[in-house]
Design an enzyme around this catalytic site. Structure first.
Site, PDB file in Angstrom:
ATOM      1  N   GLU A  33      69.371  40.117  81.794  1.00  0.00           N
ATOM      2  CA  GLU A  33      68.282  40.759  81.043  1.00  0.00           C
ATOM      3  C   GLU A  33      68.833  42.009  80.376  1.00  0.00           C
ATOM      4  OE1 GLU A  33      64.845  40.234  80.187  1.00  0.00           O
ATOM      5  OE2 GLU A  33      65.498  41.961  79.035  1.00  0.00           O
ATOM      6  N   GLY A  34      68.591  42.121  79.080  1.00  0.00           N
ATOM      7  CA  GLY A  34      69.137  43.235  78.304  1.00  0.00           C
ATOM      8  C   GLY A  34      68.240  44.461  78.253  1.00  0.00           C
ATOM      9  N   VAL A 179      44.628  35.641  69.398  1.00  0.00           N
ATOM     10  CA  VAL A 179      44.459  36.267  70.708  1.00  0.00           C
ATOM     11  C   VAL A 179      44.839  37.752  70.675  1.00  0.00           C
ATOM     12  CG1 VAL A 179      45.042  36.000  73.130  1.00  0.00           C
ATOM     13  CG2 VAL A 179      45.131  34.044  71.644  1.00  0.00           C
ATOM     14  N   ASP A 309      58.332  30.419  76.116  1.00  0.00           N
ATOM     15  CA  ASP A 309      58.011  30.546  74.691  1.00  0.00           C
ATOM     16  C   ASP A 309      59.108  29.992  73.790  1.00  0.00           C
ATOM     17  OD1 ASP A 309      55.799  31.901  75.565  1.00  0.00           O
ATOM     18  OD2 ASP A 309      56.179  33.742  74.430  1.00  0.00           O
ATOM     19  N   HIS A 441      25.800  32.796  96.614  1.00  0.00           N
ATOM     20  CA  HIS A 441      24.800  33.461  95.779  1.00  0.00           C
ATOM     21  C   HIS A 441      24.671  34.906  96.233  1.00  0.00           C
ATOM     22  CE1 HIS A 441      21.184  34.035  93.407  1.00  0.00           C
ATOM     23  NE2 HIS A 441      20.612  34.583  94.471  1.00  0.00           N
TER      24      HIS A 441
HETATM   25  P1  NAI Z   1      47.739  33.412  67.264  1.00  0.00           P
HETATM   26  O1  NAI Z   1      48.471  32.203  66.851  1.00  0.00           O
HETATM   27  O2  NAI Z   1      46.861  33.406  68.461  1.00  0.00           O
HETATM   28  O3  NAI Z   1      46.815  33.912  66.049  1.00  0.00           O
HETATM   29  C1  NAI Z   1      47.327  34.254  64.799  1.00  0.00           C
HETATM   30  C2  NAI Z   1      46.181  34.301  63.803  1.00  0.00           C
HETATM   31  O4  NAI Z   1      46.668  34.831  62.589  1.00  0.00           O
HETATM   32  C3  NAI Z   1      45.600  32.936  63.491  1.00  0.00           C
HETATM   33  O5  NAI Z   1      44.197  33.010  63.547  1.00  0.00           O
HETATM   34  C4  NAI Z   1      46.099  32.655  62.079  1.00  0.00           C
HETATM   35  O6  NAI Z   1      45.222  31.846  61.330  1.00  0.00           O
HETATM   36  C5  NAI Z   1      46.156  34.070  61.504  1.00  0.00           C
HETATM   37  N1  NAI Z   1      47.067  34.233  60.387  1.00  0.00           N
HETATM   38  C6  NAI Z   1      48.304  33.688  60.247  1.00  0.00           C
HETATM   39  N2  NAI Z   1      48.855  34.073  59.075  1.00  0.00           N
HETATM   40  C7  NAI Z   1      47.948  34.900  58.490  1.00  0.00           C
HETATM   41  C8  NAI Z   1      47.934  35.646  57.270  1.00  0.00           C
HETATM   42  N3  NAI Z   1      48.959  35.615  56.439  1.00  0.00           N
HETATM   43  N4  NAI Z   1      46.833  36.388  56.964  1.00  0.00           N
HETATM   44  C9  NAI Z   1      45.771  36.419  57.834  1.00  0.00           C
HETATM   45  N5  NAI Z   1      45.743  35.747  58.976  1.00  0.00           N
HETATM   46  C10 NAI Z   1      46.815  35.004  59.314  1.00  0.00           C
HETATM   47  O7  NAI Z   1      48.869  34.547  67.360  1.00  0.00           O
HETATM   48  P2  NAI Z   1      48.887  35.963  68.048  1.00  0.00           P
HETATM   49  O8  NAI Z   1      47.513  36.485  68.273  1.00  0.00           O
HETATM   50  O9  NAI Z   1      49.843  36.767  67.239  1.00  0.00           O
HETATM   51  O10 NAI Z   1      49.509  35.648  69.467  1.00  0.00           O
HETATM   52  C11 NAI Z   1      50.844  35.108  69.551  1.00  0.00           C
HETATM   53  C12 NAI Z   1      51.035  34.311  70.782  1.00  0.00           C
HETATM   54  O11 NAI Z   1      50.939  35.121  71.928  1.00  0.00           O
HETATM   55  C13 NAI Z   1      50.006  33.222  70.905  1.00  0.00           C
HETATM   56  O12 NAI Z   1      50.661  32.004  71.154  1.00  0.00           O
HETATM   57  C14 NAI Z   1      49.166  33.627  72.071  1.00  0.00           C
HETATM   58  O13 NAI Z   1      48.744  32.514  72.824  1.00  0.00           O
HETATM   59  C15 NAI Z   1      50.082  34.528  72.881  1.00  0.00           C
HETATM   60  N6  NAI Z   1      49.301  35.549  73.544  1.00  0.00           N
HETATM   61  C16 NAI Z   1      48.458  35.180  74.539  1.00  0.00           C
HETATM   62  C17 NAI Z   1      47.656  36.091  75.145  1.00  0.00           C
HETATM   63  C18 NAI Z   1      46.701  35.636  76.188  1.00  0.00           C
HETATM   64  O14 NAI Z   1      46.854  34.537  76.689  1.00  0.00           O
HETATM   65  N7  NAI Z   1      45.695  36.406  76.540  1.00  0.00           N
HETATM   66  C19 NAI Z   1      47.668  37.512  74.770  1.00  0.00           C
HETATM   67  C20 NAI Z   1      48.560  37.781  73.693  1.00  0.00           C
HETATM   68  C21 NAI Z   1      49.340  36.830  73.134  1.00  0.00           C
END
Ligand code: NAI
Length: 462
Positions: A33-34, A179, A309, A441
């Site tokens: 791990e860096g 998200v 990932d 409950h």
């Molecule tokens: P995401 O894939 O969830 O959402 C990205 C959003 O950006 C989408 O709605 C997409 O349509 C929109 N988008 C893409 N290009 C665009 C543009 N040029 N202009 C406007 N809107 C645009 O990606 P996000 O939120 O960056 O998360 C990345 C990853 O990290 C996801 O795979 C997510 O599952 C994971 N993650 C999960 C969390 C959790 O489980 N609670 C918390 C944070 C991240």
């Protein structure tokens, strides 16, 4: 250099969990791990620090909106941002130190630095070449770039910069209603920022059950977040302290402009495999840069595996952890397995959103005959006592066999109460199995049972 049974590259949730399981199964294990600390993106600049800020901002919101209603009087708290950052950093540091302790306890060598793989069976870190029978790549992901938008982590930030802003911005634009955008956008809205979310598509959180997505957007709007949907961001210009964002509405190509103090780019993530030397090694990659693996997480190069990932599938810490444990078992000669059909997804907004299995849209597309059992939290006494009557539980079950096919929750503790449905699905349960299980409950979990009852003869409190 010491010779290992396995060297894991990456100390995030996938890598460190894999390392611990490998060591527990008797393999001589090292993890490269860096970063200065173990835990990867999730612990250092992702899931964990964001949850600290979510918790703090939620407490503030409760104090501002609900304390007086409960007869709790007094001056509403104000934000001491440096102290909130200290609290967040403390939470992170307790957890990263915890992993360091677990490494020592399990006699795992932490090789500090950035690794490359000159050939199968060898891992290079700095000038040192380590021999190993197997290699597991668990290098995670990084934010995707957006054309016309240059990230400086000050004015234009990714989730990393958004967690350590010098102050709470007055105006924030979030690009992407996924998200990250909704979680961090709602944190800053609760802390007092004016937040505008700009999304390319017409719905938030693509891939989520449509009914839940609509309810989530409506709820966040009520909390003060503004949404510009169907908008393509053209570019972001910055001065020393401000940003100007240009976008086009897809429906009529009209051009618009927005100003903000901070722009958060949250438009997805991509595998982080830079510097590993995968091309020279001949490791197969998908067009999206994901390392290709078989059902045992083996790449096309013998002795090299990949998880998390960096490979296909949802970018979730717990999916990576499960793969980490499973690949460790494979390496120890056991049968490692991950049930990809039952991986919960949680959005830590307030209310939380949680889902597992298939969405209603997916079932329709697949031509499945299904039934829907729904129950609103307004019918749940415990939720109402917590001012959390908004939202519902929705269980989708096979119309003929009653087998649970998916479940979607928006409401209090959704990320916790989803797990009884996950366990039920792991056992191939029917909705009736949950309906016939006594639930304490008053608990919010009763809403899950009521939704299961609604798949049969009907919920009691609806
Ligand atoms: P995401 O894939 O969830 O959402 C990205 C959003 O950006 C989408 O709605 C997409 O349509 C929109 N988008 C893409 N290009 C665009 C543009 N040029 N202009 C406007 N809107 C645009 O990606 P996000 O939120 O960056 O998360 C990345 C990853 O990290 C996801 O795979 C997510 O599952 C994971 N993650 C999960 C969390 C959790 O489980 N609670 C918390 C944070 C991240």
């Amino acid at each position: 250099m010491a010779s290992y049974d396995v060297i894991i590259i990456g100390g995030g949730p996938g890598g460190y969990v894999c390392a611990i399981r490998c060591a527990q199964l008797g393999l001589k294990t090292a993890c490269v791990e860096g970063r200065e600390t173990l835990g990867g993106t999730c612990l250092n600049v992702g899931c964990i620090p964001s949850k600290a800020l979510l918790f703090a901002s939620h407490q503030l919101h409760e104090a501002q909106t609900n304390f007086a209603k409960m007869g709790l009087k007094g001056k509403s708290p104000s934000v001491d941002w440096p102290q909130m950052q200290t609290y967040k950093d403390d939470v992170v540091s307790q957890n990263t130190k915890g992993i360091e302790f677990l490494f020592k306890k399990n006699k795992i060598d932490w090789i500090k630095g950035w690794a490359s793989i000159p050939q199968a069976g060898k891992v290079k870190v700095g000038d040192d070449l380590h021999d190993t029978k197997n290699i597991v790549i668990a290098t995670g992901s990084e934010s995707s770039a957006l054309p016309g938008v240059e990230v400086d982590e000050k004015i234009v930030v990714t989730s990393t910069g958004a967690l350590s802003l010098p102050k709470v911005p007055k105006k924030m634009i979030v690009i992407g209603a996924g998200v990250i955008g909704l979680e961090l956008g709602s944190v800053y809205a609760r802390l007092g920022s004016e937040v505008t979310v700009i999304e390319f598509l017409d719905a938030v959180t693509p891939g989520m059950d449509g009914e839940i997505a609509k309810t989530l957007q409506r709820t966040l709007k009520k909390q003060g977040l503004k949404f510009i949907m169907g908008a393509a961001v053209q570019k972001v210009d910055t001065t020393k302290t401000k940003a100007k964002l240009m976008y086009k509405l897809r429906k009529d190509d009209s051009e618009h402009q927005l100003d903000a103090d901070v722009v958060l780019v949250a438009t997805g993530r991509k595998p982080f495999t830079n510097g590993l030397g995968l091309e020279a090694l001949g490791i197969g990659l998908s067009p999206r840069g994901q390392i290709q693996t078989d059902s045992h997480w083996a790449t096309n190069v013998s002795g090299v595996y990949a998880i998390g990932d960096a490979i296909d599938g949802p970018m979730l810490a717990h999916k990576a952890e499960d793969e980490g444990m499973a690949v460790a078992e494979v390496l120890a000669g056991k049968a490692g397995h991950v049930n990809y059909g039952v991986i919960p997804g949680v959005i830590y907004t307030s209310p939380e959103v949680a889902s597992v299995g298939q969405t209603e849209e997916q079932l329709k597309d697949a031509g499945r005959v299904y039934k829907v059992g729904k129950f609103p939290f307004m019918g749940n006494a415990r939720a109402k006592a917590m001012f959390a009557g908004e939202g519902f539980v929705k269980i989708l079950a096979d119309a003929e066999t009653d087998r649970i096919l998916g479940a979607h929750i928006i409401g209090p503790n959704a990320g916790e109460i989803i797990h009884e449905i996950c366990v039920a699905m792991e056992f191939g349960a029917a909705a009736q199995d949950i309906a016939l299980t006594c639930h304490a409950h008053p608990t919010v979990s009763e809403a899950v049972r009521e939704a299961a009852l609604a798949c049969g003869d009907g919920a009691i409190h609806a």
